[in-house]
Design a protein around this motif. Sequence first.
Motif, short mmCIF file in Angstrom:
data_model
loop_
_atom_site.label_atom_id
_atom_site.label_comp_id
_atom_site.label_asym_id
_atom_site.label_seq_id
_atom_site.Cartn_x
_atom_site.Cartn_y
_atom_site.Cartn_z
N LEU A 29 0.97 -1.24 -0.02
CA LEU A 29 -0.14 -0.02 -0.02
C LEU A 29 0.79 1.31 0.06
O LEU A 29 0.50 2.09 -0.64
CB LEU A 29 -0.86 0.00 1.15
N ALA A 30 1.87 1.39 0.67
CA ALA A 30 2.77 2.47 0.83
C ALA A 30 3.51 2.62 -0.43
O ALA A 30 3.60 3.84 -0.82
CB ALA A 30 3.73 2.36 1.97
N ARG A 31 3.91 1.60 -1.28
CA ARG A 31 4.39 1.81 -2.56
C ARG A 31 3.59 2.45 -3.36
O ARG A 31 3.95 2.77 -4.57
CB ARG A 31 5.24 0.40 -3.01
N ALA A 32 2.26 1.76 -3.16
CA ALA A 32 1.23 2.44 -4.34
C ALA A 32 0.76 4.05 -3.84
O ALA A 32 -0.08 4.60 -4.58
CB ALA A 32 0.09 1.73 -4.07
N GLY A 33 1.59 4.69 -2.84
CA GLY A 33 1.38 5.89 -2.52
C GLY A 33 0.05 6.11 -1.45
O GLY A 33 -0.16 7.41 -1.26
N ALA A 315 -4.11 -5.52 -1.43
CA ALA A 315 -3.47 -4.35 -1.52
C ALA A 315 -3.84 -3.86 -2.97
O ALA A 315 -4.25 -2.66 -3.23
CB ALA A 315 -1.79 -4.65 -1.49
N ASN A 316 -4.10 -4.70 -3.84
CA ASN A 316 -4.63 -4.48 -5.34
C ASN A 316 -6.16 -3.78 -5.35
O ASN A 316 -6.39 -2.87 -5.83
CB ASN A 316 -4.51 -5.60 -6.04
N ALA A 317 -6.89 -4.70 -4.55
CA ALA A 317 -8.18 -4.33 -4.21
C ALA A 317 -8.41 -3.11 -3.64
O ALA A 317 -9.29 -2.17 -4.03
CB ALA A 317 -8.98 -5.35 -3.39
N LEU A 318 -7.53 -2.72 -2.45
CA LEU A 318 -7.71 -1.47 -1.72
C LEU A 318 -7.44 -0.26 -2.72
O LEU A 318 -7.73 0.66 -2.99
CB LEU A 318 -7.14 -1.62 -0.51
N PHE A 322 -9.48 2.89 -3.33
CA PHE A 322 -9.29 4.11 -3.13
C PHE A 322 -8.97 5.19 -4.14
O PHE A 322 -9.04 6.15 -4.02
CB PHE A 322 -7.64 3.95 -2.37
N SER A 323 -8.58 4.63 -5.24
CA SER A 323 -8.57 5.39 -6.47
C SER A 323 -9.91 5.71 -7.10
O SER A 323 -9.72 6.49 -7.95
CB SER A 323 -7.39 4.73 -7.36
N PHE A 328 -15.52 -0.67 -3.31
CA PHE A 328 -14.84 -1.46 -2.35
C PHE A 328 -15.37 -3.02 -2.42
O PHE A 328 -14.75 -3.87 -2.53
CB PHE A 328 -14.91 -0.91 -0.72
N ASP A 329 -16.62 -3.09 -2.48
CA ASP A 329 -17.24 -4.22 -2.40
C ASP A 329 -17.10 -5.19 -3.58
O ASP A 329 -16.92 -6.48 -3.54
CB ASP A 329 -18.85 -4.18 -2.33
N ALA A 330 -16.88 -4.51 -4.76
CA ALA A 330 -16.70 -5.40 -6.18
C ALA A 330 -15.10 -5.77 -5.80
O ALA A 330 -15.01 -7.00 -6.24
CB ALA A 330 -16.89 -4.55 -7.25
N ALA A 331 -14.15 -4.88 -5.38
CA ALA A 331 -12.73 -5.32 -5.68
C ALA A 331 -12.54 -6.28 -4.48
O ALA A 331 -11.72 -7.30 -4.67
CB ALA A 331 -12.13 -4.18 -5.30
#
Length: 402
Positions: A29-33, A315-318, A322-323, A328-331
């Motif tokens: 998550l941190a690497r994704a910003g 992490a990919n789903a969040l 977030f973006s 949230f539910d689908a991911a």
Amino acid sequence: MTTTEAHTESFDAVVVGARVAGATLGIRLARAGWRVAVVDKATFPSDTLSTHILHPPGVAAMQRWGVLDGLAATNCPPIHTYAFDFGPIAISGTPGTTATPVAYCPRRTILDKILVDAAAEAGAEIREGFAVDEIVIEDGRVVGIKGHSKGGTAVTERAKVVIGADGRHSLVAEAVRPEQYNEKPPILAPYYTYWSGLPIDGTFDTYIRPMRGFAIAPTHDGLTLTVGGWPYAEFEANKKDVEVHFLKLFDAVPAIADRIRGAKRVAPIAGAPVSNFFRKPYGPGWALVGDAGYNKDPITAQGINDAFRDAEQVANALDQSFSGARSFDAAMGDYQRVRDEHSMAMYEFTCQLATLEPPPPEMQQMLGGILGNQKAMDGFAQMNAGTISPMEFGAVVGGAHD
Ligand SMILES: Cc1cc2nc3c(=O)[nH]c(=O)nc-3n(C[C@H](O)[C@H](O)[C@H](O)COP(=O)(O)OP(=O)(O)OC[C@H]3O[C@@H](n4cnc5c(N)ncnc54)[C@H](O)[C@@H]3O)c2cc1C
């Protein structure tokens, strides 16, 4: 404080638990910003109640995230062969792939610290020695955590999502009470310890005997891990004298018993039976990853592999949520589906193996059939390592007979 200030989220995500699931999520998550805090009541380096076979898919994940060099620098001996001795039949094979051929057996003191440091370096805020006491829920939605550092006063942190990476006795799960399914009670009573003077070179050896089983693997500092156990039905009767029963395990294989007599035990015997379950891993403002969401007997040593895979998926789903790319539910629904589809066959295999009952007739027939066929024996090792699924192994066996 005004109402607006009181409700400001300090973080996109607060992760409770900073070991293989939580630290990994922190890295990703941190690497994704994203603004992420990873908190743990433990401080690092520290041990946890677990052995630590890291199968090749886990090694591949560490390579992908650029943290494998850190492990290599600790002189952890690589494991290139898995050997399975069922008594009448013994087979061995390579557990990995050409790209990632080996496994490791790194101490959790070392592995978890590498991951926590990588999460901090990626920009996650790490709070060690911070116990979460309460999950803050408002109008049916998780909005934060309340906790304290040792000797400190209570602190509340608000976040868009609170993730329980807090192990099988998860406080987050206790607070949100997720649906639990495919439950099975404890099946095996597993214990482990460490030895010097019991050298083992590059192999992970497993011995299965009626109602008993044990395994041996090389770890850091020239030490050797032994892990073994008996059916959970004997847990109560044996728990007063675990040491005697543990040492008796090796008598089933006289050559190993001889070597154990010549070795020096350097640690107490530790262990605990665990129950088996899946939990729905998401809901309003919360998610579960690692053992908090899916726990199983350690006999096939899948926990770290699974925690890595699930942390990457969450992490990919969040990131998508977030973006604003997906809800949230689908991911998170996809995360649950992929996790369950990927895990179910291995879960059933693990629970069957943990009974320590003689292999069912079809498995005995399969083992006899692959004996001496290196490709199929590699397939068996790869299936046990989680490198290929039980279904893919079935295809390898089918192909081997063509
Ligand atoms: C006997 C045994 C042997 C095993 N052997 C293997 C093996 O060889 N290979 C393998 O892959 N897996 C093995 N496993 C499974 C493996 O240990 C787990 O799957 C793995 O540790 C799960 O990681 P995790 O990050 O989800 O949780 P954990 O490793 O359990 O970490 C959870 C963290 O959350 C923290 N925490 C919990 N509650 C709070 C709170 N309220 N506030 C703050 N922090 C909190 C804890 O301090 C802890 O550090 C074994 C398990 C057992 C029991």
